[in-house]
Write an enzyme that holds these catalytic residues in place. Sequence first.
Site, PDB file in Angstrom:
ATOM      1  N   GLU A   4      -8.809  -0.347  -2.497  1.00  0.00           N
ATOM      2  CA  GLU A   4      -8.871   0.506  -2.558  1.00  0.00           C
ATOM      3  C   GLU A   4      -9.951   1.145  -2.148  1.00  0.00           C
ATOM      4  O   GLU A   4     -10.515   1.857  -1.236  1.00  0.00           O
ATOM      5  CB  GLU A   4      -9.113   1.077  -4.314  1.00  0.00           C
ATOM      6  CG  GLU A   4      -7.707   0.703  -5.121  1.00  0.00           C
ATOM      7  CD  GLU A   4      -6.754   1.555  -4.458  1.00  0.00           C
ATOM      8  OE1 GLU A   4      -6.772   3.045  -3.307  1.00  0.00           O
ATOM      9  OE2 GLU A   4      -5.527   1.272  -4.208  1.00  0.00           O
ATOM     10  N   CYS A  41       0.849  -1.265   0.196  1.00  0.00           N
ATOM     11  CA  CYS A  41       0.069   0.022   0.263  1.00  0.00           C
ATOM     12  C   CYS A  41       0.614   0.903  -0.059  1.00  0.00           C
ATOM     13  O   CYS A  41       1.669   0.845   0.633  1.00  0.00           O
ATOM     14  CB  CYS A  41      -1.319  -0.666   1.341  1.00  0.00           C
ATOM     15  SG  CYS A  41      -2.167   1.848   1.122  1.00  0.00           S
TER      16      CYS A  41
END
Length: 317
Positions: free
Chosen positions: A296, A247
């Site tokens: 997401e 991430c």
Amino acid sequence: MSLRLNATVLVAALTLLGCGGADETDPSVYDDPGNADLLIESTLPEADALVARNQKVTITFHHPVIVDTLVVELAGQAVELATLDDREFRFVPFPLHDPDTAYQVLIAKGVEDVTGQILDRDVSWTFDTETAAVEQDSAPPLTEAEIGLILSGDGDTVMDLVTDFTNLDSTLYDISPPIDVTSEHLPLFVDRMMTSVVHHGGIGLAAPQVGINRRLFVARVDGTWQTYVNPAVTSWNAAVDQMVEGCLSVPGDQVNVARPTWIDVSYTRPDGSPIVGEHHENTSATVFPARLWLHEFDHLNGILLIDRMGNPPTAAP
């Protein structure tokens, strides 16, 4: 059995996020605690706490427990738990908890730790969720701060990433409200998001990662960059696969995460056209679009991949 384990990872990360290491639990907060204080070190959220709708439930024992003996219910339903080190267990909600609702957590009697202590009765406590700040189909106007951030550069200007994941007050941990698809600032915001994700070397980027809590993300799905405005996951496969994820907001961390192999989604395109029932399925040929989408989407609900460390093979999205 309501608990399944797939990995053991360090407890430090959850403690760092403020989800562990609480003071020793006062058994008086439980209903008829019995010998709970001999087994249970701490629980979050605390009894009678008022919490956000993305609140994780965390239970920490004094000693490692025999996991086959642990059964936890939330609102009367057995839940799948993630484990950090056989002492600390966590449930990440999906969908989000209902607003303005009382939830009871119950640890069923019979859980046994490695010292031979056995919980002699059910232990339960209740927490309450906050009223939703806005309705899911309501998009409050952009704030002056949000507009200022969007207008701080042109479409080719990179936006800074929010990477302070130890700051629980950052945009990374808030539940984002919808964004008005008719906003005059949306086209520039999308351009800057696209510029930023390419610059930072990502394949997806959500608005909270650049400091704006709105339900929007961009991602490279099936080889094409796409923008998803006010997305929703409408259905998902019970079968899951596991993969290591990274991430941009948690630089350097690689976490094994279980996610459904396919999902159906809805969203709005930046031009205002609605998309309903779009299907995404993980295959090596499509670079795991369902996984990318859910990663997401988690950002829009204030959930990071490190929150899902050690989650079980049957974890919901």
